[in-house]
Design an enzyme around this catalytic site. Structure first.
Site, mmCIF file in Angstrom:
data_model
loop_
_atom_site.group_PDB
_atom_site.id
_atom_site.type_symbol
_atom_site.label_atom_id
_atom_site.label_comp_id
_atom_site.label_asym_id
_atom_site.label_seq_id
_atom_site.Cartn_x
_atom_site.Cartn_y
_atom_site.Cartn_z
ATOM 1 N N HIS A 444 0.828 -1.217 0.000
ATOM 2 C CA HIS A 444 0.000 0.000 0.000
ATOM 3 C C HIS A 444 0.864 1.270 0.000
ATOM 4 O O HIS A 444 2.053 1.252 0.292
ATOM 5 C CB HIS A 444 -0.964 0.007 1.192
ATOM 6 C CG HIS A 444 -0.291 0.065 2.544
ATOM 7 N ND1 HIS A 444 0.063 1.250 3.151
ATOM 8 C CD2 HIS A 444 0.085 -0.915 3.406
ATOM 9 C CE1 HIS A 444 0.616 0.998 4.329
ATOM 10 N NE2 HIS A 444 0.639 -0.314 4.507
ATOM 11 N N CYS A 463 2.399 -4.990 7.101
ATOM 12 C CA CYS A 463 2.140 -4.740 5.685
ATOM 13 C C CYS A 463 3.308 -3.962 5.068
ATOM 14 O O CYS A 463 4.156 -3.430 5.774
ATOM 15 C CB CYS A 463 0.834 -3.983 5.507
ATOM 16 S SG CYS A 463 -0.605 -5.041 5.784
#
Length: 545
Positions: A444, A463
């Site tokens: 992301h 992440c």
């Protein structure tokens, strides 16, 4: 004539129906009824051999299966004598022993039998017995060698936090490939190019080790710059010549322009700030002995045995200790971008996924662990925390008013979901890349661009934050006529949440390598940020003092 044909078909049908439990899939195209050799073993010979030379059941099973598949015909001999496969395989064993300093496959009996048969000075009976013994010994050694060298010594990769599936290798086909090779063909080994390149560097470092290793570098100075003088620079130059970072050694204690360039190359290979200065961090890496580097190479060669021999044509690869994402097209690296990975307490998992969706202006569905550990304590102090951070509360699929909830009544878990709405300050930024997995890991964007200026970028909750998410999105959408760059830009200028499917999906490898050879042929090293080298070392060097 018709009756004979019908009778023949009936016999065939009966034969296959009586043997329907037999595993016919074990016979590859290599296994046919042709004659491999004009010599033949007895199955009793194998039984007698293993009584005298005990082996594990998996190895014995491989040997029996191999000979049954070839109707017990010899693999390493014909009536003309020893085939080219014997010196080919013997050369492999010697090369492995020298490169890895591992005598696992050294066997005086192997040397004795080969010499005995080559000299041809024994009786016919003894020579035939020696052939039998060497035949079985070579086959047994091959399967032991293959299981260790081609697949690696580590058994349970999940215990080493490695969740990329290990491709199984067919040792039966590999051995057939070896024994069918003549002197005009190189022996096939099931290794990927990354492994072969790193193995070559191991050979080079072994050569340096045998000649005395790296010079020991000592200095009292904390920083050395261009035009400085220091006695340690003589040895620094010696080391950088050995590592290939410096082409010409002037053997002076002067910090020359050529040394600046050499230090910059060294820093680039080690993932350090490319300043051309010898600071504390650079000096620490220069001081690491060659034994340390060799061990680092060997550990990563073990990891490279676990990954596919051939990758897909197009794929993404994240190397966690490198803090980089690499984009491959038609098996060639086309560009690279910086990433931020999980901190040690929130490690990014090592696995393979398939990127199937891009989300523009994503919501951030906040994990329960973050809600419990970070958000709930802040809510108890200030109920307006959610509105200030553009967050909302959901009960099922319904948004509820957070001010009507008594947050102090909850200790660890709450019966709600909390998510951050799309916007420029959303923790996922403006773009999210999804590849479904059980670890809840994805790529992301991020509003915290400053973190990409750091050398070591392990700051996330697991992440992976991408420095150039828009470039990655446009690349993945390059063949999608519905989503040209203009439409992507216009959508990102809003807060409208849009999901875009990627078809076909693209493989994503999340890996962990602390030593590798890059596409320019340079040997790279990185710090073991999750201490996974330390764990693997216990497996790889378990039998060493």
């Amino acid at each position: 004539m018709k009756t004979i044909t019908q009778l023949f078909l009936l016999v065939v049908l009966i034969t296959f129906s009586c043997n329907d439990k037999k595993d016919l899939t074990t016979k590859s195209s290599i296994y046919t009824d042709k004659n491999y050799s004009d010599l033949q073993l007895e199955e009793a010979t194998l039984t007698a051999y293993f009584k005298v030379n005990p082996e594990t059941e998996p190895i014995k099973n491989e040997v029996y299966r191999f000979y049954r598949n070839r109707n017990f015909q010899y693999a390493w001999f014909t009536k003309k004598g020893m085939t080219q496969a014997v010196p080919n395989f013997y050369s492999q064993l010697e090369s492995y022993s020298i490169t890895f300093k591992d005598d696992s496959f050294s066997n005086p009996e192997l040397d004795t039998l080969i010499t005995l048969i080559k000299t041809d000075k024994t009786s016919t009976n003894r020579r035939e017995k020696s052939k039998e013994q060497l035949e079985v010994l070579l086959t047994t050694t091959f399967f032991k060698y293959s299981k260790k060298v081609y697949s690696g010594v580590a058994e349970n990769l999940n215990q080493l936090d490695w969740f990329i599936p290990r491709n199984k290798k067919n040792y039966q086909v590999l051995l057939d490939s070896l024994v069918l090779t003549d002197k005009n063909h190189s022996t096939y080994e099931p290794f990927n190019q990354y492994y072969l390149n790193l193995k070559q560097k191991l050979k080079e470092y072994r050569s340096i080790q045998e000649k005395g290793g790296f010079p020991k570098i000592e200095t009292t100075k904390k920083l050395l710059l261009r035009n400085d003088k220091d006695s340690c620079l003589v040895k620094v130059k010696q080391l950088l010549v050995l590592t290939g970072d410096l082409s010409i050694n002037d053997k002076t204690n002067f910090y020359t322009d050529s040394l600046v360039l050499a230090i910059t190359r060294f820093q680039q290979r080690l993932g350090l700030p490319e300043t051309g200065k010898i600071d504390a961090e650079t000096l620490n890496e220069l001081k690491k002995p060659i034994d340390f580097r060799i061990k680092q190479i060997i550990l990563n060669l073990e990891r490279l045995r676990w990954i596919p021999v051939e990758f897909e044509n197009n794929y993404l690869l994240v190397n966690i200790p490198e803090f980089k994402l690499h984009v491959f097209e038609n098996k060639k690296l086309i560009w690279t971008t910086n990433v931020v990975v999980g901190k040690e307490a929130k490690q990014t998992s090592i696995f393979k996924g398939a990127l199937s969706q891009i989300v523009l202006n994503p919501y951030w569905n906040i994990p329960n662990s973050i809600v419990r550990e970070e958000i709930l304590p802040k809510l108890k102090q200030n109920a307006s925390y959610l509105s200030k951070n553009n967050m909302e509360v959901l009960a099922g699929n319904q948004v509820v008013n957070p001010s009507k909830i008594n947050w102090n009544s909850y200790k660890e878990t709450i019966p709600f979901e909390i998510r951050q709405k799309p916007g420029k300050n959303n923790s996922l930024g403006k773009i999210k890349f999804l590849f479904p997995n059980s670890f809840n890991i994805y790529l992301h964007d991020t509003p915290e661009k400053r973190l990409f200026n750091q050398t070591e970028r392990d700051f996330s909750h697991g992440c992976i934050r991408v420095e150039t998410p828009k470039k990655l999105a446009l690349y993945l959408l390059r063949n999608d006529k519905k989503w040209n760059p203009s439409k992507v830009e216009k959508t990102l200028a809003t807060n409208q949440n849009i999901e875009i499917s990627i078809n076909p999906s693209i493989p994503v490898y999340i890996t962990y390598f602390t030593a590798w050879v890059d596409n320019k042929g340079r040997l790279n090293f990185r710090n073991d940020i999750y201490n996974l080298d330390e764990q693997l070392e216990k497996e790889v060097f378990a039998n060493e003092p």
